[in-house]
Design an enzyme around this catalytic site. Structure first.
Site, mmCIF file in Angstrom:
data_model
loop_
_atom_site.group_PDB
_atom_site.id
_atom_site.type_symbol
_atom_site.label_atom_id
_atom_site.label_comp_id
_atom_site.label_asym_id
_atom_site.label_seq_id
_atom_site.Cartn_x
_atom_site.Cartn_y
_atom_site.Cartn_z
ATOM 1 N N HIS A 24 15.800 3.439 30.945
ATOM 2 C CA HIS A 24 15.354 2.416 29.987
ATOM 3 C C HIS A 24 15.862 2.761 28.582
ATOM 4 C CE1 HIS A 24 12.408 -0.648 28.477
ATOM 5 N NE2 HIS A 24 12.526 0.097 27.388
ATOM 6 N N GLU A 25 15.640 3.996 28.157
ATOM 7 C CA GLU A 25 16.072 4.395 26.814
ATOM 8 C C GLU A 25 17.601 4.468 26.736
ATOM 9 O OE1 GLU A 25 14.000 4.399 24.432
ATOM 10 O OE2 GLU A 25 12.282 4.167 25.756
ATOM 11 N N LYS A 28 0.597 2.424 -7.135
ATOM 12 C CA LYS A 28 -0.020 1.612 -8.192
ATOM 13 C C LYS A 28 -1.114 2.399 -8.928
ATOM 14 C CE LYS A 28 -1.178 -1.567 -5.223
ATOM 15 N NZ LYS A 28 -0.565 -0.958 -4.023
ATOM 16 N N THR A 29 -1.997 3.019 -8.159
ATOM 17 C CA THR A 29 -3.074 3.792 -8.777
ATOM 18 C C THR A 29 -2.520 5.007 -9.504
ATOM 19 O OG1 THR A 29 -4.552 3.059 -7.000
ATOM 20 C CG2 THR A 29 -5.282 4.927 -8.329
ATOM 21 N N PRO A 39 0.832 -1.223 0.000
ATOM 22 C CA PRO A 39 0.000 0.000 0.000
ATOM 23 C C PRO A 39 0.854 1.255 0.000
ATOM 24 C CG PRO A 39 -0.823 -1.584 1.612
ATOM 25 C CD PRO A 39 0.486 -2.118 1.125
ATOM 26 N N GLY A 40 0.485 2.206 -0.842
ATOM 27 C CA GLY A 40 1.180 3.490 -0.880
ATOM 28 C C GLY A 40 2.350 3.570 -1.824
#
Length: 595
Positions: free
Chosen positions: A415-416, A199-200, A195-196
């Site tokens: 944590h980070e 194609k269209t 998707p994205g």
């Protein structure tokens, strides 16, 4: 149009109310004026006896007043002697227009006419559904839909796909170029991609370049609740296309109608399957469709019926891939046109920082940057606007108003910092681009890595490093704060998933060897993987669980070893995060001292 219908309906309701009130009032008036009816013979006796003082004749009705001031009615059977009798008795008499005359009859029947008109109106509206049912079989394809004209120059990042569909345009413009050697142009082309990816947009570019009639329709437009409607629409669409040949038919999201037959609940009589069967016949049946080229788009080619993909129907499958670095740069330049972009924005540098972005993602990124620059009152979108837009698209919008207590904020910072430090200490990992403890989306903090080069394949060491980095957050919490928080839940889930895929799919376990375990079962009608068949024994299942646990715990141990040997850097990163809340790659390198 809808508002006009509502106004007309409101007017009709008002007229109905007026008509009902009118009829009620007329009826009440007649009842009030007609207190009692008498026989005609009795009326004549009263006239002869001098008891009648005034007479009013209306058609066949006679209204009269007695000497007692009573108002009475009687029916006149057409007595020719009545007038002379009234004159003889010197009775005052008069006449009014008959209620049965043309004008009076019309006025009397007006309420009924209004009610009848309303009834017919509502019946026609209800029958409109039935009337439309007869028109359901008409083609829903739009001829040369009034959309913005798109050329191949507006499509970037899919060079090979453009070359493939470019042959279609050349054939439509100059058929002899291909037919002189006996070649046959492909009857159908299937555009396949995530998707994205465009194609269209590529199909619209074919319409703009070819200069021939272009029919566009969605796969879902074929199927309705009425049986046979979809097949009828397919027939009508091809009939219309043959009249305009050479032409192009574009079917968007063809998987809505082209799924495997026999997968629906209705079996062979399923409406969707009837529509697919008709599409198969029209594309390559006994009737020739010379000059009619079919282009379809889907992101699920695996669920399409095999008969639809065979040569003679969809001869080609053109892959519209996620753009690479050069493709992303070209797409950025396309979307830069028509927008005010500052000179400090370099498309090549920006493209390197958005790996995995599709054309739609890039268009959204540019739009977000321009919107941000507009909100800030700038004359053009600058580099920092694109950086903020990129963070918003990739990590989610900032939630600065969210109140976090100091303990949670400190826990998030360590944590980070654990993720960042493990990523910096492990060789061969993707560079850390940014780390933040500002809540974004649903996360309290985020660490973002960006690859230096395009990566299409991952080795065993790459996957193990990913698990180690994911474990770095939990390890930092335990080592420094001596506690375990729920914030590591998503990290643990992702690490376990990677380890299980290494064992069951990629054959990266020395204990189990290069084998795949767990056959996937997919319901094509539902279009999603909903179950996984267990094709191994209980003993093998225990070995798989043991191997997954070993991979995750070994990665946990490696992360713990790295953090304990670099505690000073861990504290520096966490403290700086608590102070600045967001650190970029240069600031992290300065703290850690590792490039």
């Amino acid at each position: 149009m809808e508002s006009k219908k509502r106004i007309g309906l409101a007017v009709l309701i008002v007229l109905l109310i007026v008509a009902v009130i009118w009829m009620v009032r007329v009826t009440a008036k007649e009842e009030s004026e007609s207190l009692r009816d008498v026989k005609y013979s009795e009326f004549l006796s009263m006239v002869d006896g001098g008891k009648v003082v005034e007479v009013c004749m209306e058609g066949n009705m006679v209204h009269f007043k007695t000497t007692n001031y009573d108002l009475l009615d009687t029916y006149n059977p057409g007595d020719p002697q009545l007038i002379s009798m009234l004159r003889t008795k010197k009775v005052v008499f008069s006449g009014n227009p008959s209620r049965n005359s043309s004008s009076g009859g019309l006025m009397g029947w007006m309420p009924m006419l209004l009610i009848a008109g309303a009834f017919i109106f509502f019946m026609r509206r209800r029958q409109g559904g039935a009337g439309k049912a007869t028109s359901f079989g008409k083609s829903q394809a739009k001829l040369n839909a009034s959309v913005e004209q798109v050329a191949f120059s507006d499509v970037a990042g899919v060079t090979e796909a453009k070359e493939e569909v470019g042959e279609i345009v050349e054939f439509l413009k100059d058929p002899q170029k291909f037919t002189r050697l006996g070649a046959r142009i492909p009857k159908g082309t299937l555009l396949v991609g995530s998707p994205g990816t465009g194609k269209t947009l590529l199909a619209r570019a074919i319409a703009g370049e070819a200069g021939v009639p272009f029919f566009s329709i969605s796969g879902s437009d074929f199927v309705e609740m009425f049986v046979g409607v979809g097949a009828s629409r397919v027939r009508k669409m091809f009939e219309d296309a043959k009249k305009h040949a050479p032409c192009v038919i574009f079917i968007d999201e063809i998987d809505a109608v082209g799924r495997h037959r026999g997968a629906g609940l209705g079996g062979g009589h399923d409406e969707r399957e009837q529509t697919l069967n008709q599409l198969l016949v029209e594309m390559d049946g006994f009737a020739a469709n010379e000059g009619v080229i079919i282009i379809a788009a889907t992101n699920r080619p695996d669920i399409l019926d095999k008969a639809l993909l065979r040569p003679g129907r969809f001869d080609r499958q053109v892959v519209v891939p996620v753009p690479d670095l050069r493709g992303r740069e070209a797409i950025l330049k396309v979307h830069f046109s028509g927008k005010k972009i500052a000179e400090d924005v370099d498309a090549s540098i920006l493209a390197r920082g958005i790996p995995g972005f599709t054309g739609a993602d890039i268009e959204n990124l540019v739009n977000e940057a321009v919107l941000l620059a507009t909100r800030r009152g700038k004359d053009a979108a600058e580099k920092n606007d694109f950086e903020h837009a990129k963070d918003k698209v990739m990590m989610g919008a900032e939630r600065k108003s969210m109140i976090i207590n100091p303990d949670e904020k400190r826990s998030t910072a360590y944590h980070e910092a654990g993720h960042v430090l493990v990523a910096k200490m492990l060789p061969g990992t993707d560079p850390v681009h940014k780390v933040t403890i500002i809540p974004r989306g649903r996360a309290l903090g985020l660490t973002m890595q960006l690859p230096m080069d395009e990566k299409h394949n991952y080795g065993e060491n790459d996957l193990l490093n990913s698990i180690r980095i994911l474990m770095g957050g939990r390890v930092a919490e335990e080592v420094v704060l001596n506690e375990k928080t729920a914030g590591a839940g998503n990290d643990i889930e992702r690490a376990t998933k990677i380890a299980r895929r290494m064992v069951c799919e990629f054959g990266m376990s020395e204990e189990l060897g290069p084998l795949a375990f767990g056959k996937k079962e997919e319901q094509v009608f539902l279009g999603r993987e909903i179950a996984q068949h267990r094709d191994f024994s209980e003993e093998t299942a225990r070995k798989i669980d043991a191997e997954v646990k070993r991979l995750v715990t070994d990665a946990y141990g490696k992360a713990s070893e790295l953090l304990k040997s670099n505690m000073d850097n861990l504290h520096k990163i966490a403290e700086t995060l608590l102070e600045k809340e967001t650190l970029n790659a240069d600031e992290i390198n300065e703290i850690v001292g590792v490039a």
